[in-house]
Design a protein around this motif. Structure first.
Motif, PDB file in Angstrom:
ATOM      1  N   MET A   1       0.833  -1.208   0.000  1.00 55.12           N
ATOM      2  CA  MET A   1       0.000   0.000   0.000  1.00 55.12           C
ATOM      3  C   MET A   1       0.873   1.265   0.000  1.00 55.12           C
ATOM      4  SD  MET A   1      -3.040   1.060  -0.124  1.00 55.12           S
ATOM      5  CE  MET A   1      -4.023   2.524   0.169  1.00 55.12           C
ATOM      6  N   ARG A   3       3.872   1.514  -1.176  1.00 54.88           N
ATOM      7  CA  ARG A   3       4.522   1.663  -2.480  1.00 54.88           C
ATOM      8  C   ARG A   3       3.587   2.321  -3.478  1.00 54.88           C
ATOM      9  NH1 ARG A   3       9.023  -1.315  -3.614  1.00 54.88           N
ATOM     10  NH2 ARG A   3       8.367  -1.569  -5.778  1.00 54.88           N
ATOM     11  N   ILE A   4       2.262   1.961  -3.409  1.00 52.92           N
ATOM     12  CA  ILE A   4       1.300   2.559  -4.340  1.00 52.92           C
ATOM     13  C   ILE A   4       1.146   4.048  -4.057  1.00 52.92           C
ATOM     14  CG2 ILE A   4      -1.122   2.545  -5.058  1.00 52.92           C
ATOM     15  CD1 ILE A   4      -1.159  -0.457  -4.470  1.00 52.92           C
ATOM     16  N   ALA A   7       4.103   5.879  -5.323  1.00 58.13           N
ATOM     17  CA  ALA A   7       4.097   5.996  -6.775  1.00 58.13           C
ATOM     18  C   ALA A   7       3.134   7.097  -7.231  1.00 58.13           C
ATOM     19  CB  ALA A   7       3.724   4.659  -7.407  1.00 58.13           C
ATOM     20  N   ILE A   8       1.978   7.191  -6.575  1.00 58.76           N
ATOM     21  CA  ILE A   8       0.998   8.217  -6.967  1.00 58.76           C
ATOM     22  C   ILE A   8       1.556   9.613  -6.701  1.00 58.76           C
ATOM     23  CG2 ILE A   8      -1.274   9.176  -6.430  1.00 58.76           C
ATOM     24  CD1 ILE A   8      -2.217   6.306  -5.850  1.00 58.76           C
ATOM     25  N   TYR A  11       4.180  10.439  -9.214  1.00 59.49           N
ATOM     26  CA  TYR A  11       3.617  10.686 -10.539  1.00 59.49           C
ATOM     27  C   TYR A  11       3.067  12.117 -10.627  1.00 59.49           C
ATOM     28  CZ  TYR A  11       1.036   9.948 -14.868  1.00 59.49           C
ATOM     29  OH  TYR A  11       0.577  10.040 -16.156  1.00 59.49           O
ATOM     30  N   ARG A  47       8.654   4.855 -12.656  1.00 56.35           N
ATOM     31  CA  ARG A  47       9.133   3.464 -12.763  1.00 56.35           C
ATOM     32  C   ARG A  47      10.630   3.388 -12.470  1.00 56.35           C
ATOM     33  NH1 ARG A  47       8.871  -0.290 -18.242  1.00 56.35           N
ATOM     34  NH2 ARG A  47       9.731  -2.201 -17.295  1.00 56.35           N
TER      35      ARG A  47
END
Length: 806
Positions: A1, A3-4, A7-8, A11, A47
């Motif tokens: 969770m 990591r997500i 990433a958001i 981004y 990424r």
């Protein structure tokens, strides 16, 4: 969770940056291309970032499959190098052999259940510890020399900032030389991985680069400090640590923190190793006396040894209450030598100081902040006295320092004006006499020879030639300071200058001569004269005014002036020689009455009588009293504040005949008209003269009323002219207002300005100077190839004018 979410967030940040870049760099690109970049570039960056973050975790993770494979310790150097390239482990290498071969293998220990990154090799405890000088360790692929704490920390080592824990991650290379991620008190366990890598790079590079932030040096110093004070090492190791700290201090000379903390440690180390006290320590002053100096002075005083000049001066310089003025700092070398000379003159056997009863004791606060160290030294089993509270030696040192600073004041002020002038003829001439042998000068010897030739001739030299010989060049305008410096320079090599600008009744001009003369001995302070000298200077000046009133000085008048000088009492030998030279100058360059007015107002009642007698004596010296001489005496009496009527009574008391005197007996002549016989006893009638003067005053008053009936109408220069200052009329006030706008005026400028105000230059000059003497005890205007306005009075007069206009 997590990591997500990471990433958001990345981004969104990358998209925002990409939009700004594309809009700025590619504003005319097709919309489809811009959209592709808006969404594609942030995805690629996210990424790449996530992969880079996962890479070190995978290498260092103890759950990696390679960590479960049983490994053995390398038995040869080749195996060691191969293993070091495969994993960032910590290895102890105890005194590596020089032949390149390994020692005989020892029995291998049981496998260590901890991760390989935290294991230590056989022969050292698993918990790690101090790495001695000469040993080597390998941490994160870096080969590091000894004198550090390293290994898996335990117990108090957990709280040690300097402890190198190999289990903590470090980057492959350090990129934080500037120490951006370092806190004020760095700790190896708390700094980020890239800072750890930078620190290891610095250690592996020999700890000799000052390009790294001083925080890395302090992290290394924390370990040296702990080892020296907490582990009680052998004396040989303590000497190595002290030498290393000295090297580090020299590596960062511009760091105030390094000088302070490392300096305090070195002082403590010297005291603990019994090296302080035998020689004078080199320390800097601060809020407290440095420990090394307290220990050295206490040890010396406790042993009953007297202090010499160097020890006392070091005590003064380091003492918090010591006050050294500008000459001591600007002329440090000259000050130290002069302090030594003055001390030896006062204490030829040294200064004996009574030992205080309080023993020296201090608490050393570690630079790392991790511990305190109590220090109570003893020498020969006896406590060292604490001299912190001793004040008498500092008072003595301060008195000597003040005397040295006073003697160096002129030399210091010259260097303040010309910092590059040290060693020049002018600078050397301003050195105190006591420093002549310590700081010799060939140029000064040449000046002495030149002045000797002038004195042997007639003693007269033009001002411009004198200044050119001393300063090398002469400007278009003469300043009082130039003559003052020249007089001081000559006095230090045994010659005098007349007139001395400090007492000059009229300053010479560039094209006028001055008198050089030999002094009985060199003089350091020409300004130190008695009242007898000042009064004698005024007396011979007034006598010269009377003698020169008729346009010439007769031999009888000159003899009378010199006789008066010889009879003056209370003069030193040097003062009498200086007055004799000033008389020579007055005879060559007549004094100015306008410049004498201010000085004459300071004359006391007793001196007033002697001046009257001196003036009358010179008037009668040639046996005839000319009308011009009587007028000169009247001006002098008015300047002294005396009634001019006393002139005639004084002259009458001085037996001045009021008729022609016989020059020689008449030769017999035939058939000529006989010369009337001399009427003996004919004298001036004071009552008759007083009656004539009264009639003249009444006539003047009547004429004044007649001519005052039609006063001259003077058009004011400005409608907003200021009100008059006390003692000045409006025209003089208006003139003064413009005069103080500049410190110097040429003769033409001054004359034009005065005439614009409807005044005469000579009268305005005399009136303004007399007003300045009455109000400020100082002349306002002085003649130096033009006119100079006193800088000290300009601000006072501006304030007076401003106050009157408010």
């Amino acid at each position: 969770m997590l990591r997500i979410l990471r990433a958001i967030v990345l981004y969104i940040v990358f998209m925002f940056v990409t939009v700004l870049v594309v809009v700025w760099v590619m504003p005319d690109a097709p919309p489809l291309l811009q959209l592709a970049l808006f969404f594609g570039v942030p995805a690629w960056l996210v990424r790449r970032s996530m992969r880079a973050r996962a890479a070190p975790d995978k290498v260092a993770s103890p759950a990696a499959p390679a960590a479960h494979i049983r490994q053995r310790d390398p038995e040869t150097l080749e195996e060691f190098e191969q293993a070091r390239g495969q994993e960032p482990t910590l290895r102890w290498v105890a005194k590596a052999r020089t032949d390149g071969r390994a020692d005989k293998a020892s029995p291998r220990p049981e496998p260590d259940p901890r991760p390989a990154a935290s294991r230590v090799s056989a022969g050292k405890p698993a918990k790690g510890g101090w790495v001695p000088h000469g040993d080597q360790i390998v941490v994160a692929g870096q080969s590091i020399g000894g004198m550090v704490y390293a290994g898996a920390p335990s117990g108090k080592a957990v709280e040690s900032r300097a402890w190198i824990d190999p289990a903590l991650p470090a980057r492959a290379s350090g990129r934080d030389r500037a120490g951006e991620d370092l806190p004020y008190w760095p700790s190896y366990a708390a700094i980020p991985p890239r800072s750890r890598a930078t620190y290891l790079d610095w250690l592996a590079g020999g700890r000799a680069s000052a390009d790294y932030d001083v925080g890395y040096m302090f992290l290394y110093f924390y370990g040296l400090e702990r080892r020296f004070l907490c582990d009680d090492p052998a004396d040989e190791e303590r000497r190595l640590i002290r030498a290393e700290v000295s090297r580090l201090m020299a590596l960062y000379p511009d760091s105030g923190s390094a000088r302070r903390y490392l300096g305090e440690f070195l002082q403590l180390a010297s005291c603990m190793m019994d090296d302080a006290g035998t020689t004078l320590p080199s320390v800097e002053g601060g809020w407290d006396l440095p420990l090394a100096l307290r220990f050295a002075l206490g040890r010396r005083i406790g042993a009953g040894e007297p202090l010499d000049a160097q020890w006392l001066l070091a005590w003064l310089k380091a003492h918090p209450e010591g006050n050294l003025r500008t000459p001591a700092r600007r002329c440090a070398a000259e000050f130290d030598v002069l302090f030594q000379i003055l001390f030896d003159r006062r204490f030829p056997q040294g200064l004996q100081v009574r030992a205080p009863h309080k023993a020296l004791s201090m608490t050393y606060r570690a630079a790392s902040g991790e511990f305190d160290f109590e220090f109570t030294p003893k020498v020969g089993g006896r406590a060292v006295p604490d001299i912190t509270g001793a004040h008498k030696p500092i008072e003595i040192a301060q008195e000597i320092a003040e005397e040295a600073c006073e003697a160096l004041d002129k030399f210091s002020r010259y260097l303040g004006r010309k910092p590059e002038g040290r060693g020049s003829l002018e600078a050397q001439a301003l050195l105190p006499l006591e420093l002549a042998t310590a700081f010799p000068s060939d140029q000064l010897d040449a000046l002495r020879d030149w002045a000797g030739h002038i004195v042997a001739d007639d003693g007269l030299v033009v001002v411009s030639a004198l200044l050119s010989r001393i300063e090398g060049q002469v400007g278009p305008k003469l300043a009082r300071r130039q003559l003052t410096d020249a007089a001081d320079a000559l006095a230090r090599i045994g010659f005098g200058l007349a007139p001395d600008p400090r007492f000059a009744l009229r300053a010479p001009r560039l094209d006028e001569p001055v008198v050089l003369f030999a002094l009985p001995q060199p003089v350091a302070r020409l300004e130190d004269v008695g009242d007898e000298f000042r009064n004698g200077l005024l007396q011979i000046a007034l006598g010269c005014i009377v003698a020169q009133a008729d346009g010439q000085v007769s031999p009888d008048e000159e003899r009378a002036l010199r006789a008066q000088l010889a009879e003056m009492a209370g003069l030193t030998e040097v003062e009498r020689v200086r007055l004799r030279a000033n008389l020579d100058w007055f005879l060559a360059v007549p004094p100015d009455m306008a410049q004498l007015r201010g000085r004459m107002k300071e004359v006391g009642t007793g001196q007033e009588e002697s001046l009257r007698r001196a003036v009358v004596s010179v008037t009668h010296a040639d046996g005839a009293v000319a009308a011009a001489e009587v007028a000169g005496v009247e001006r002098i009496y008015r300047a002294l504040g005396l009634d001019a009527a006393h002139v005639y009574s004084d002259l009458h008391a001085g037996n001045a005949p009021d008729e022609p005197v016989r020059v020689r007996h008449a030769d017999p002549a035939a058939e000529t008209e006989a010369i009337p016989p001399e009427r003996p006893g004919s004298r001036l009638d004071p009552e008759r003269i007083a009656a004539i003067r009264a009639d003249t005053d009444r006539a003047s008053a009547v004429l004044g009323q007649i001519f005052a009936a039609e006063p001259e109408v003077i058009v004011p220069l400005a409608t907003d002219a200021p009100r008059a200052l006390p003692g000045l009329d409006p025209r003089l006030t208006a003139l003064l207002r413009e005069l103080i706008g500049s410190e110097s005026w040429s003769k033409t400028e001054f004359s034009d300005l005065v005439q614009r105000h409807g005044l005469m230059p000579a009268g305005a000059l005399e009136a303004l100077n007399e007003w300045a003497w009455n109000c400020h005890d100082e002349a306002l205007i002085e003649e130096y190839d033009g006119y100079e306005i006193s800088a000290t009075l300009i601000e006072q007069i501006k304030a007076d004018l401003t106050g009157k206009e408010m």
